[in-house]
Scaffold this motif. Structure first.
Motif, PDB file in Angstrom:
ATOM      1  N   MET A  10       0.867  -1.171   0.000  1.00 45.76           N
ATOM      2  CA  MET A  10       0.000   0.000   0.000  1.00 45.76           C
ATOM      3  C   MET A  10       0.903   1.219   0.000  1.00 45.76           C
ATOM      4  SD  MET A  10      -2.991   1.050   2.666  1.00 45.76           S
ATOM      5  CE  MET A  10      -2.097   2.033   3.856  1.00 45.76           C
ATOM      6  N   ASN A  11       0.531   2.218  -0.783  1.00 37.67           N
ATOM      7  CA  ASN A  11       1.329   3.439  -0.811  1.00 37.67           C
ATOM      8  C   ASN A  11       0.466   4.636  -1.193  1.00 37.67           C
ATOM      9  OD1 ASN A  11       1.839   1.792  -3.478  1.00 37.67           O
ATOM     10  ND2 ASN A  11       1.954   3.947  -4.056  1.00 37.67           N
ATOM     11  N   ALA A  12       0.909   5.802  -0.775  1.00 32.85           N
ATOM     12  CA  ALA A  12       0.229   7.045  -1.153  1.00 32.85           C
ATOM     13  C   ALA A  12       0.496   7.307  -2.631  1.00 32.85           C
ATOM     14  CB  ALA A  12       0.735   8.202  -0.305  1.00 32.85           C
ATOM     15  N   GLU A  13      -0.484   7.883  -3.291  1.00 34.73           N
ATOM     16  CA  GLU A  13      -0.357   8.208  -4.708  1.00 34.73           C
ATOM     17  C   GLU A  13      -0.149   9.706  -4.884  1.00 34.73           C
ATOM     18  OE1 GLU A  13      -0.247   6.638  -7.714  1.00 34.73           O
ATOM     19  OE2 GLU A  13       0.068   4.780  -6.604  1.00 34.73           O
ATOM     20  N   VAL A  14      -0.182  10.167  -6.116  1.00 42.92           N
ATOM     21  CA  VAL A  14       0.116  11.552  -6.457  1.00 42.92           C
ATOM     22  C   VAL A  14      -0.948  12.517  -5.919  1.00 42.92           C
ATOM     23  CG1 VAL A  14       0.453  13.164  -8.376  1.00 42.92           C
ATOM     24  CG2 VAL A  14       1.391  10.850  -8.501  1.00 42.92           C
ATOM     25  N   GLU A  15      -2.210  12.172  -6.131  1.00 38.87           N
ATOM     26  CA  GLU A  15      -3.313  13.046  -5.733  1.00 38.87           C
ATOM     27  C   GLU A  15      -3.490  13.022  -4.212  1.00 38.87           C
ATOM     28  OE1 GLU A  15      -5.380  15.962  -6.304  1.00 38.87           O
ATOM     29  OE2 GLU A  15      -5.051  14.941  -8.209  1.00 38.87           O
ATOM     30  N   THR A  16      -3.851  14.147  -3.635  1.00 38.78           N
ATOM     31  CA  THR A  16      -4.099  14.245  -2.196  1.00 38.78           C
ATOM     32  C   THR A  16      -5.122  13.204  -1.770  1.00 38.78           C
ATOM     33  OG1 THR A  16      -3.677  16.614  -2.309  1.00 38.78           O
ATOM     34  CG2 THR A  16      -4.844  15.810  -0.367  1.00 38.78           C
ATOM     35  N   SER A  17      -4.826  12.497  -0.698  1.00 40.69           N
ATOM     36  CA  SER A  17      -5.707  11.479  -0.114  1.00 40.69           C
ATOM     37  C   SER A  17      -5.951  10.282  -1.027  1.00 40.69           C
ATOM     38  CB  SER A  17      -7.050  12.084   0.291  1.00 40.69           C
ATOM     39  OG  SER A  17      -6.860  13.083   1.256  1.00 40.69           O
ATOM     40  N   GLN A  18      -5.132  10.102  -2.030  1.00 34.80           N
ATOM     41  CA  GLN A  18      -5.287   8.962  -2.938  1.00 34.80           C
ATOM     42  C   GLN A  18      -4.288   7.880  -2.538  1.00 34.80           C
ATOM     43  OE1 GLN A  18      -3.928   9.450  -7.055  1.00 34.80           O
ATOM     44  NE2 GLN A  18      -5.939   8.718  -7.730  1.00 34.80           N
ATOM     45  N   TRP A  19      -4.787   6.650  -2.423  1.00 32.52           N
ATOM     46  CA  TRP A  19      -3.945   5.532  -1.994  1.00 32.52           C
ATOM     47  C   TRP A  19      -4.050   4.372  -2.975  1.00 32.52           C
ATOM     48  CZ3 TRP A  19      -0.708   5.527   2.194  1.00 32.52           C
ATOM     49  CH2 TRP A  19      -0.768   6.679   2.988  1.00 32.52           C
ATOM     50  N   GLU A  20      -2.973   3.625  -3.052  1.00 32.18           N
ATOM     51  CA  GLU A  20      -2.938   2.422  -3.880  1.00 32.18           C
ATOM     52  C   GLU A  20      -2.762   1.227  -2.961  1.00 32.18           C
ATOM     53  OE1 GLU A  20       0.514   0.446  -6.539  1.00 32.18           O
ATOM     54  OE2 GLU A  20      -0.265   2.339  -7.332  1.00 32.18           O
ATOM     55  N   VAL A  21      -3.542   0.187  -3.219  1.00 26.45           N
ATOM     56  CA  VAL A  21      -3.428  -1.060  -2.470  1.00 26.45           C
ATOM     57  C   VAL A  21      -3.255  -2.175  -3.488  1.00 26.45           C
ATOM     58  CG1 VAL A  21      -4.546  -2.624  -0.834  1.00 26.45           C
ATOM     59  CG2 VAL A  21      -4.941  -0.162  -0.669  1.00 26.45           C
ATOM     60  N   GLN A  22      -2.288  -3.062  -3.258  1.00 23.64           N
ATOM     61  CA  GLN A  22      -2.046  -4.164  -4.188  1.00 23.64           C
ATOM     62  C   GLN A  22      -2.570  -5.472  -3.605  1.00 23.64           C
ATOM     63  OE1 GLN A  22       1.264  -2.596  -3.252  1.00 23.64           O
ATOM     64  NE2 GLN A  22       0.878  -0.981  -4.708  1.00 23.64           N
ATOM     65  N   VAL A  23      -3.363  -6.161  -4.427  1.00 21.46           N
ATOM     66  CA  VAL A  23      -3.833  -7.507  -4.108  1.00 21.46           C
ATOM     67  C   VAL A  23      -3.083  -8.431  -5.052  1.00 21.46           C
ATOM     68  CG1 VAL A  23      -5.801  -9.076  -4.146  1.00 21.46           C
ATOM     69  CG2 VAL A  23      -6.121  -6.710  -3.413  1.00 21.46           C
ATOM     70  N   CYS A  24      -2.428  -9.437  -4.511  1.00 18.31           N
ATOM     71  CA  CYS A  24      -1.617 -10.313  -5.360  1.00 18.31           C
ATOM     72  C   CYS A  24      -2.130 -11.747  -5.278  1.00 18.31           C
ATOM     73  CB  CYS A  24      -0.155 -10.251  -4.939  1.00 18.31           C
ATOM     74  SG  CYS A  24       0.910 -11.201  -6.047  1.00 18.31           S
ATOM     75  N   THR A  25      -2.890 -12.124  -6.276  1.00 14.19           N
ATOM     76  CA  THR A  25      -3.368 -13.488  -6.438  1.00 14.19           C
ATOM     77  C   THR A  25      -3.794 -13.639  -7.893  1.00 14.19           C
ATOM     78  OG1 THR A  25      -4.814 -15.194  -5.498  1.00 14.19           O
ATOM     79  CG2 THR A  25      -5.697 -12.969  -5.617  1.00 14.19           C
ATOM     80  N   THR A  26      -4.458 -14.710  -8.238  1.00  9.24           N
ATOM     81  CA  THR A  26      -4.734 -14.953  -9.646  1.00  9.24           C
ATOM     82  C   THR A  26      -6.224 -15.107  -9.956  1.00  9.24           C
ATOM     83  OG1 THR A  26      -4.462 -17.330  -9.368  1.00  9.24           O
ATOM     84  CG2 THR A  26      -2.507 -16.096 -10.003  1.00  9.24           C
ATOM     85  N   GLY A  27      -6.580 -14.791 -11.199  1.00  7.47           N
ATOM     86  CA  GLY A  27      -7.900 -15.051 -11.755  1.00  7.47           C
ATOM     87  C   GLY A  27      -9.072 -14.612 -10.909  1.00  7.47           C
ATOM     88  N   VAL A  28     -10.021 -15.522 -10.744  1.00 12.41           N
ATOM     89  CA  VAL A  28     -11.245 -15.225 -10.000  1.00 12.41           C
ATOM     90  C   VAL A  28     -10.916 -14.874  -8.554  1.00 12.41           C
ATOM     91  CG1 VAL A  28     -13.433 -16.188  -9.183  1.00 12.41           C
ATOM     92  CG2 VAL A  28     -12.695 -16.615 -11.506  1.00 12.41           C
TER      93      VAL A  28
END
Length: 175
Positions: A10-28
């Motif tokens: 998870m990390n802060a993005e460029v826009e104020t209060s915008q966050w990125e979260v990564q889910v790492c798995t496959t397909g469905v």
């Protein structure tokens, strides 16, 4: 993480209060986990009086919110997989207009060709290019195998629709 989701970052993005979260798995499973993650985020935000938006362009002159999808097949990850990655990207270009219709409502507002996005109506790809429709990571380019990142889906995309498109149209042909 407490819900047992495959959160890898998870990390802060460029826009104020915008966050990125990564889910790492496959397909469905990836689609399932994204739906559950959105639910957990919404419920948590209610508890604290916060507002979470998955709109592609919540602030008209700022960076939009995407839901980038990294994907590969065994063939892409094996030695010489770069040719498979490139042929998959060529196939993606052929279906760009069709795919974009399924990649999130209002995505045309986000994909303007500025603010680290490609243009909605034009397909592009590049190595380490954050303004391309599809990005090939530096490491993938250097090793000539790995994965690609479809940067076109919007934050509000239907993960079942997007994973279905990727599997039916691209991954199954790149095995």
């Amino acid at each position: 993480v407490y819900a047992g989701l495959s959160i890898t970052g998870m990390n802060a993005e460029v826009e104020t209060s915008q966050w990125e979260v990564q889910v790492c798995t496959t397909g469905v499973s990836a689609a399932d986990q994204l739906i559950i993650l959105r639910y957990v985020m919404k419920r948590t935000s209610e508890r604290y009086g916060w507002v979470i938006s998955f709109e592609p362009k919540p602030i008209s002159n700022g960076n939009g919110s995407g839901c980038h999808v990294n994907f590969s097949t065994k063939r892409m990850r094996d030695g010489g997989g770069y040719d498979t990655i490139l042929s998959t990207i060529e196939e993606m270009e052929k279906h760009h207009v069709e795919d974009m219709k399924q990649y999130g409502e209002g995505n045309d507002l986000r994909m303007t060709g500025t603010n680290e996005t490609a243009r909605y109506d034009t397909f592009s790809y590049g190595v380490a290019n954050r303004t391309a429709s599809v990005r090939i990571p530096n490491e993938t380019f250097q090793k000539k195998c790995g994965y690609l990142e479809d940067r076109r889906p919007a934050a509000n995309m239907d993960p079942y629709m997007v994973t279905s498109i990727l599997f039916k149209r691209y991954i199954s042909s790149a095995k």
